[in-house]
Scaffold this motif. Structure first.
Motif, PDB file in Angstrom:
ATOM      1  N   LEU A  27      18.630  -6.336  26.358  1.00 33.67           N
ATOM      2  CA  LEU A  27      17.472  -6.153  25.501  1.00 33.67           C
ATOM      3  C   LEU A  27      17.568  -7.172  24.385  1.00 33.67           C
ATOM      4  N   ALA A  28      16.558  -8.007  24.243  1.00 31.39           N
ATOM      5  CA  ALA A  28      16.576  -9.026  23.196  1.00 31.39           C
ATOM      6  C   ALA A  28      15.177  -9.160  22.642  1.00 31.39           C
ATOM      7  N   GLY A  29      14.935 -10.262  21.906  1.00 31.78           N
ATOM      8  CA  GLY A  29      13.639 -10.406  21.273  1.00 31.78           C
ATOM      9  C   GLY A  29      13.519  -9.403  20.138  1.00 31.78           C
ATOM     10  N   PRO A  30      12.391  -8.661  20.031  1.00 35.34           N
ATOM     11  CA  PRO A  30      12.273  -7.669  18.968  1.00 35.34           C
ATOM     12  C   PRO A  30      13.467  -6.709  18.995  1.00 35.34           C
ATOM     13  N   PRO A  31      14.047  -6.416  17.816  1.00 35.42           N
ATOM     14  CA  PRO A  31      13.550  -6.644  16.463  1.00 35.42           C
ATOM     15  C   PRO A  31      14.057  -7.931  15.818  1.00 35.42           C
ATOM     16  N   PHE A  32      14.656  -8.834  16.593  1.00 34.19           N
ATOM     17  CA  PHE A  32      15.307 -10.007  16.027  1.00 34.19           C
ATOM     18  C   PHE A  32      14.303 -11.129  15.765  1.00 34.19           C
ATOM     19  N   LEU A  33      14.590 -11.958  14.760  1.00 31.83           N
ATOM     20  CA  LEU A  33      13.806 -13.163  14.546  1.00 31.83           C
ATOM     21  C   LEU A  33      13.935 -14.084  15.749  1.00 31.83           C
ATOM     22  N   THR A  34      15.144 -14.194  16.264  1.00 28.75           N
ATOM     23  CA  THR A  34      15.423 -15.015  17.441  1.00 28.75           C
ATOM     24  C   THR A  34      14.815 -14.370  18.675  1.00 28.75           C
ATOM     25  N   ASP A  35      14.149 -15.159  19.493  1.00 27.05           N
ATOM     26  CA  ASP A  35      13.535 -14.606  20.692  1.00 27.05           C
ATOM     27  C   ASP A  35      14.445 -14.813  21.896  1.00 27.05           C
ATOM     28  N   LEU A 188      22.252   3.032  22.099  1.00 24.52           N
ATOM     29  CA  LEU A 188      22.292   2.181  20.911  1.00 24.52           C
ATOM     30  C   LEU A 188      22.756   0.766  21.221  1.00 24.52           C
ATOM     31  N   LEU A 189      21.961  -0.216  20.768  1.00 27.76           N
ATOM     32  CA  LEU A 189      22.311  -1.629  20.837  1.00 27.76           C
ATOM     33  C   LEU A 189      22.302  -2.192  19.423  1.00 27.76           C
ATOM     34  N   LEU A 190      23.340  -2.950  19.061  1.00 26.03           N
ATOM     35  CA  LEU A 190      23.449  -3.577  17.749  1.00 26.03           C
ATOM     36  C   LEU A 190      23.562  -5.088  17.915  1.00 26.03           C
ATOM     37  N   GLY A 191      23.124  -5.836  16.902  1.00 31.26           N
ATOM     38  CA  GLY A 191      23.195  -7.284  16.994  1.00 31.26           C
ATOM     39  C   GLY A 191      23.200  -7.957  15.640  1.00 31.26           C
ATOM     40  N   ALA A 192      23.569  -9.234  15.648  1.00 31.88           N
ATOM     41  CA  ALA A 192      23.558 -10.067  14.443  1.00 31.88           C
ATOM     42  C   ALA A 192      22.984 -11.427  14.826  1.00 31.88           C
ATOM     43  N   GLU A 193      22.349 -12.091  13.851  1.00 30.22           N
ATOM     44  CA  GLU A 193      21.705 -13.369  14.154  1.00 30.22           C
ATOM     45  C   GLU A 193      21.707 -14.294  12.950  1.00 30.22           C
ATOM     46  N   GLY A 206      13.786 -26.389   3.625  1.00 32.53           N
ATOM     47  CA  GLY A 206      13.989 -25.450   4.714  1.00 32.53           C
ATOM     48  C   GLY A 206      14.632 -24.171   4.224  1.00 32.53           C
ATOM     49  N   SER A 207      14.939 -23.278   5.173  1.00 34.45           N
ATOM     50  CA  SER A 207      15.567 -22.006   4.820  1.00 34.45           C
ATOM     51  C   SER A 207      16.426 -21.521   5.975  1.00 34.45           C
ATOM     52  N   THR A 208      17.395 -20.684   5.650  1.00 37.87           N
ATOM     53  CA  THR A 208      18.282 -20.075   6.638  1.00 37.87           C
ATOM     54  C   THR A 208      18.261 -18.566   6.440  1.00 37.87           C
ATOM     55  N   SER A 209      18.018 -17.837   7.521  1.00 34.46           N
ATOM     56  CA  SER A 209      17.980 -16.373   7.473  1.00 34.46           C
ATOM     57  C   SER A 209      19.129 -15.793   8.293  1.00 34.46           C
ATOM     58  N   LEU A 210      19.768 -14.777   7.750  1.00 41.01           N
ATOM     59  CA  LEU A 210      20.777 -14.003   8.454  1.00 41.01           C
ATOM     60  C   LEU A 210      20.258 -12.582   8.615  1.00 41.01           C
ATOM     61  N   GLY A 211      20.713 -11.898   9.657  1.00 46.62           N
ATOM     62  CA  GLY A 211      20.201 -10.555   9.841  1.00 46.62           C
ATOM     63  C   GLY A 211      21.032  -9.706  10.768  1.00 46.62           C
ATOM     64  N   LEU A 212      20.867  -8.390  10.629  1.00 49.77           N
ATOM     65  CA  LEU A 212      21.424  -7.388  11.524  1.00 49.77           C
ATOM     66  C   LEU A 212      20.276  -6.599  12.129  1.00 49.77           C
ATOM     67  N   GLY A 213      20.426  -6.201  13.388  1.00 47.23           N
ATOM     68  CA  GLY A 213      19.366  -5.466  14.063  1.00 47.23           C
ATOM     69  C   GLY A 213      19.916  -4.354  14.926  1.00 47.23           C
ATOM     70  N   ALA A 214      19.049  -3.386  15.236  1.00 46.26           N
ATOM     71  CA  ALA A 214      19.448  -2.251  16.063  1.00 46.26           C
ATOM     72  C   ALA A 214      18.265  -1.781  16.899  1.00 46.26           C
ATOM     73  N   ILE A 215      18.572  -1.327  18.117  1.00 44.27           N
ATOM     74  CA  ILE A 215      17.587  -0.696  18.998  1.00 44.27           C
ATOM     75  C   ILE A 215      18.160   0.655  19.421  1.00 44.27           C
ATOM     76  N   LEU A 224      13.224   3.011  19.001  1.00 42.36           N
ATOM     77  CA  LEU A 224      13.067   2.545  17.633  1.00 42.36           C
ATOM     78  C   LEU A 224      13.760   1.203  17.478  1.00 42.36           C
ATOM     79  N   LEU A 225      13.148   0.281  16.735  1.00 41.94           N
ATOM     80  CA  LEU A 225      13.708  -1.052  16.519  1.00 41.94           C
ATOM     81  C   LEU A 225      13.676  -1.366  15.031  1.00 41.94           C
ATOM     82  N   ALA A 226      14.757  -1.945  14.524  1.00 40.64           N
ATOM     83  CA  ALA A 226      14.817  -2.304  13.109  1.00 40.64           C
ATOM     84  C   ALA A 226      15.739  -3.500  12.927  1.00 40.64           C
ATOM     85  N   SER A 227      15.411  -4.349  11.956  1.00 39.67           N
ATOM     86  CA  SER A 227      16.280  -5.461  11.588  1.00 39.67           C
ATOM     87  C   SER A 227      15.964  -5.880  10.162  1.00 39.67           C
TER      88      SER A 227
END
Length: 251
Positions: A27-35, A188-193, A206-215, A224-227
């Motif tokens: 499972l990838a894509g949403p909720p992550f910025l990275t597709d 539960l799936l967890l991720g970082a990007e 430019g800009s750099t974004s970091l994030g954590l996400g969960a499904i 439910l999806l959140a990041s």
């Protein structure tokens, strides 16, 4: 607003990962910025609604709330439409209106199930349908390539491409990212990007974004999806934030 995949997004190449475990669906894509390159199954829908995205700094922010529709139109082909309501809060107070409609098509042209590797293109554009000056006012586009490698409970995916961003004072730019996810349990799936965007205005940075996400998989067909996470501007200043929340429906 310029087109990013999850509004803007992405450039970066895939890294190798070697963790072997029991097989799980990726499972990838949403909720992550990275597709990701994995299309919706043929003849099925993935619907995200309500879907809320926002980014900003302190009490000043902008974002959208609406619905994203993904349909598996054919083998390896996904058609996507995002229908947003846009909003913003700044020194003048609250503003809201219709957002720019986003249309895109994901085509996976390489898939090696045995190696867990897949590659896709996912070109998209925005249509200037916004009201109350809540959109770009012009057609914008993103032309990305996405790659993914699965290994047991782990997935690593990323890529990016070239964003076409017309208009006075605007400039085209490269954007991309990379993400790693792990299925820690059946629901539960967890991720970082990490995500990178070049300057989208003349003289801008430019800009750099970091994030954590969960499904979190609820009783099927819901999840439910959140990041969320910080965004750092090349020119300094206070750190900005980005968040994503959605209810997913698979039918």
């Amino acid at each position: 607003m310029a087109y990013r995949s999850r509004d803007c997004r992405k450039f970066g190449l895939l890294l190798a990962l070697a963790c072997v475990d029991a097989p799980y669906p990726a499972l990838a894509g949403p909720p992550f910025l990275t597709d990701d390159p994995e299309p919706t199954d043929t003849g099925h829908w993935e619907i995200y609604a309500p879907m809320i995205e926002a980014e900003g700094r302190g009490a000043q922010f902008e974002g959208t709330s609406g619905v994203e529709l993904n349909y598996g139109a054919a083998r390896d082909l996904q058609l996507t439409a995002s229908l947003p309501l846009a909003y913003a809060r700044d020194t003048r107070g609250w503003r809201a209106g219709a957002g720019d409609i986003k249309l895109s098509a994901k085509y996976r042209f390489f898939h090696d199930g045995r190696a867990g590797l897949q590659v896709a293109v996912f070109p998209g554009l925005t249509v200037p349908t916004a009201t109350n000056a809540m959109g770009a006012g012009r057609v914008t586009a993103l032309l990305p390539v996405w790659v993914q490698k699965d290994a047991g409970r782990w997935s690593i995916f990323g890529g990016g491409g070239y964003a076409i961003n017309p208009g006075p004072g605007n400039r085209n730019y490269w954007t991309g990212g990379i993400a790693v996810t792990r299925r820690v349990s059946n629901p539960l799936l967890l991720g970082a990007e990490a995500d990178r965007q070049g300057a989208d205005t003349n003289g801008g940075g430019g800009s750099t974004s970091l994030g954590l996400g969960a499904i979190w998989q609820l009783k099927r067909p819901f999840r439910l999806l959140a990041s969320g996470g910080p965004t750092f501007d090349d020119r300094g200043g206070a750190v900005r934030f980005h968040i994503f929340l959605a209810l997913g429906l698979d039918i």
